[in-house]
Write a protein that holds these residues in place. Sequence first.
Motif, PDB file in Angstrom:
ATOM      1  N   UNK A  62      22.923  13.035 -24.541  1.00 42.41           N
ATOM      2  CA  UNK A  62      22.323  13.401 -25.610  1.00 42.41           C
ATOM      3  C   UNK A  62      20.747  13.301 -25.431  1.00 42.41           C
ATOM      4  N   UNK A  63      20.336  12.424 -24.594  1.00 38.73           N
ATOM      5  CA  UNK A  63      19.059  12.212 -24.592  1.00 38.73           C
ATOM      6  C   UNK A  63      18.484  13.354 -23.831  1.00 38.73           C
ATOM      7  N   UNK A  64      18.978  14.077 -22.945  1.00 37.67           N
ATOM      8  CA  UNK A  64      18.595  15.300 -22.273  1.00 37.67           C
ATOM      9  C   UNK A  64      18.594  16.527 -23.070  1.00 37.67           C
ATOM     10  N   UNK A  65      19.732  16.563 -23.849  1.00 33.90           N
ATOM     11  CA  UNK A  65      19.634  17.649 -24.855  1.00 33.90           C
ATOM     12  C   UNK A  65      18.592  17.509 -26.102  1.00 33.90           C
ATOM     13  N   UNK A  66      18.333  16.462 -26.202  1.00 32.04           N
ATOM     14  CA  UNK A  66      17.359  16.318 -27.598  1.00 32.04           C
ATOM     15  C   UNK A  66      16.054  15.803 -27.328  1.00 32.04           C
ATOM     16  N   UNK A 126      29.732  17.377 -25.585  1.00 29.63           N
ATOM     17  CA  UNK A 126      28.896  16.427 -24.909  1.00 29.63           C
ATOM     18  C   UNK A 126      29.660  15.351 -23.934  1.00 29.63           C
ATOM     19  N   UNK A 127      30.920  15.064 -24.490  1.00 30.84           N
ATOM     20  CA  UNK A 127      31.704  14.339 -23.654  1.00 30.84           C
ATOM     21  C   UNK A 127      32.268  15.186 -22.471  1.00 30.84           C
ATOM     22  N   UNK A 128      32.465  16.215 -22.407  1.00 30.77           N
ATOM     23  CA  UNK A 128      32.986  17.195 -21.432  1.00 30.77           C
ATOM     24  C   UNK A 128      31.721  17.278 -20.318  1.00 30.77           C
ATOM     25  N   UNK A 129      30.398  17.166 -20.807  1.00 36.12           N
ATOM     26  CA  UNK A 129      29.008  17.554 -19.856  1.00 36.12           C
ATOM     27  C   UNK A 129      29.100  16.263 -19.174  1.00 36.12           C
ATOM     28  N   UNK A 130      29.356  14.980 -19.819  1.00 33.34           N
ATOM     29  CA  UNK A 130      29.024  13.562 -19.354  1.00 33.34           C
ATOM     30  C   UNK A 130      30.173  13.378 -18.419  1.00 33.34           C
ATOM     31  N   UNK A 131      31.521  13.689 -18.488  1.00 35.97           N
ATOM     32  CA  UNK A 131      32.491  13.680 -17.605  1.00 35.97           C
ATOM     33  C   UNK A 131      32.182  14.616 -16.295  1.00 35.97           C
ATOM     34  N   UNK A 132      31.918  15.757 -16.497  1.00 31.07           N
ATOM     35  CA  UNK A 132      31.464  16.595 -15.670  1.00 31.07           C
ATOM     36  C   UNK A 132      30.291  16.080 -14.489  1.00 31.07           C
ATOM     37  N   UNK A 133      29.389  15.639 -15.296  1.00 26.63           N
ATOM     38  CA  UNK A 133      28.197  15.102 -14.620  1.00 26.63           C
ATOM     39  C   UNK A 133      28.270  13.783 -13.946  1.00 26.63           C
ATOM     40  N   UNK A 134      29.116  13.077 -14.454  1.00 22.58           N
ATOM     41  CA  UNK A 134      29.258  11.573 -14.047  1.00 22.58           C
ATOM     42  C   UNK A 134      28.321  10.791 -14.838  1.00 22.58           C
ATOM     43  N   UNK A 135      27.988  10.697 -15.943  1.00 21.97           N
ATOM     44  CA  UNK A 135      27.062  10.014 -16.673  1.00 21.97           C
ATOM     45  C   UNK A 135      27.481   9.839 -17.934  1.00 21.97           C
ATOM     46  N   UNK A 170      24.479  24.710 -27.484  1.00 23.03           N
ATOM     47  CA  UNK A 170      24.329  23.860 -28.693  1.00 23.03           C
ATOM     48  C   UNK A 170      24.938  24.661 -30.027  1.00 23.03           C
ATOM     49  N   UNK A 171      25.563  23.676 -30.891  1.00 22.55           N
ATOM     50  CA  UNK A 171      25.917  24.194 -31.857  1.00 22.55           C
ATOM     51  C   UNK A 171      25.018  23.732 -33.196  1.00 22.55           C
ATOM     52  N   UNK A 172      24.291  24.874 -33.457  1.00 18.67           N
ATOM     53  CA  UNK A 172      23.053  24.600 -34.297  1.00 18.67           C
ATOM     54  C   UNK A 172      23.443  24.215 -35.878  1.00 18.67           C
ATOM     55  N   UNK A 173      24.466  24.793 -36.224  1.00 18.72           N
ATOM     56  CA  UNK A 173      24.889  24.266 -37.656  1.00 18.72           C
ATOM     57  C   UNK A 173      25.500  22.917 -37.576  1.00 18.72           C
ATOM     58  N   UNK A 174      26.191  22.379 -36.502  1.00 19.13           N
ATOM     59  CA  UNK A 174      26.635  21.159 -36.392  1.00 19.13           C
ATOM     60  C   UNK A 174      25.326  20.259 -36.335  1.00 19.13           C
ATOM     61  N   UNK A 175      24.555  20.381 -35.536  1.00 21.95           N
ATOM     62  CA  UNK A 175      23.205  19.560 -35.264  1.00 21.95           C
ATOM     63  C   UNK A 175      22.470  19.751 -36.689  1.00 21.95           C
ATOM     64  N   UNK A 176      22.320  20.713 -37.339  1.00 26.79           N
ATOM     65  CA  UNK A 176      21.674  20.880 -38.636  1.00 26.79           C
ATOM     66  C   UNK A 176      22.198  19.902 -39.592  1.00 26.79           C
ATOM     67  N   UNK A 177      23.443  19.776 -39.516  1.00 33.93           N
ATOM     68  CA  UNK A 177      24.275  18.788 -40.681  1.00 33.93           C
ATOM     69  C   UNK A 177      23.931  17.304 -40.325  1.00 33.93           C
ATOM     70  N   UNK A 186      13.482   9.648 -21.692  1.00 27.63           N
ATOM     71  CA  UNK A 186      13.337   9.912 -20.539  1.00 27.63           C
ATOM     72  C   UNK A 186      14.461   9.811 -19.542  1.00 27.63           C
ATOM     73  N   UNK A 187      15.160  10.747 -18.975  1.00 24.53           N
ATOM     74  CA  UNK A 187      15.898  10.365 -18.056  1.00 24.53           C
ATOM     75  C   UNK A 187      15.686  10.872 -16.538  1.00 24.53           C
TER      76      UNK A 187
END
Length: 340
Positions: A16-20, A1-10, A44-51, A24-25
């Motif tokens: 996180x709000x968009x992915x989950x 998510x950090x990589x996506x945030x840096x790439x998108x400038x947010x 998305x890493x479903x295993x990590x999210x599940x934990x 509203x964004x």
Amino acid sequence: MRDIAKHAGVSVATVSHVLNSSRRVGAERKERILRAIEELNYVPNAVARGLRVRETRTLGLILPDITNPFFPELAKACEEMAQSLGYAVNMINTNDLEGRMAGAVTQIREARVDGLIITSAAEGNKVLLSKLVQEGYPMVLVHRRIQGVAVDTVVADNFTGGYSAARHLLSLGHTRIAMLTGVAHSPVIMKRLEGYMKAMQDAGVTIQPEWVTSGYGKYELSFHATENLMRLPESKRPTAMIASNDISALGVMDAAEHLGICIPEELSLVGFDDLFFSAMKAVQLTTVRIPRYEMGQMATRLLIDRISRSGPPHPIEMVLPTTLIIRKTCGATNNTFISK
């Protein structure tokens, strides 16, 4: 998510709000995030999210015999309903061996599924399943019920199915009607047998012990069981048979042909399930339709309601009607009776 945030400038929080879908964004920022996800090939890493959130959006489906044509349609319904509600399904096969259930439950739970749909429950699994209930683990029994296990259950009206099959044969003038049962101690088979016995009792017909025998729901064993029945003295030899499923009925049909017995002229036959081949021109099997797809849909819906805690406070049992489909193996056609 950090990589996506840096790439998108947010911010990471906005990603996180968009992915989950948690807040509203704005459309412009959401579009930048979605474009960044695509460009970075993010999965998305479903295993990590599940934990983290203690859910995997995955259901477990335990089947007794995936090679039996009865179960793929039920499994398909489970998968399609689950997918429509944002869940995936993991399947495991027990080969209808009671000892495999504990291993199957362990294997499924180690995969961190959110709940179980069990189609292969047997009386010997009662302690295991009761323990899961005590732990509060979401679970639905489908096709087979177990008395005393307090969970949601979806079954067909197998008693009425057995009754209507026998009643139809009796209405055609048969009194020597045999019943080929299936898997030992299966609650499904027991209900079908009870329906058959009640119809015979209501008609005042005494059932000879030789008439109730097992083909175990298998083609070859049903073939041999039919041979044995047809070797009985003429006064006890059945003129009609009810098979525990359509695969068993195929064994009866081939055994009859092998012995030179004509169906339906010398032996009438009713199966169970209404599998895809039953309506084929070369088969034309009279059979009791079991609503497999509907059962799978309802079981999945009930389980997801339990997982989300939106279901009723107490376990419920849904009993779906069976349908007698009359084709050529009884000598009468073009009629369909819905068992109430």
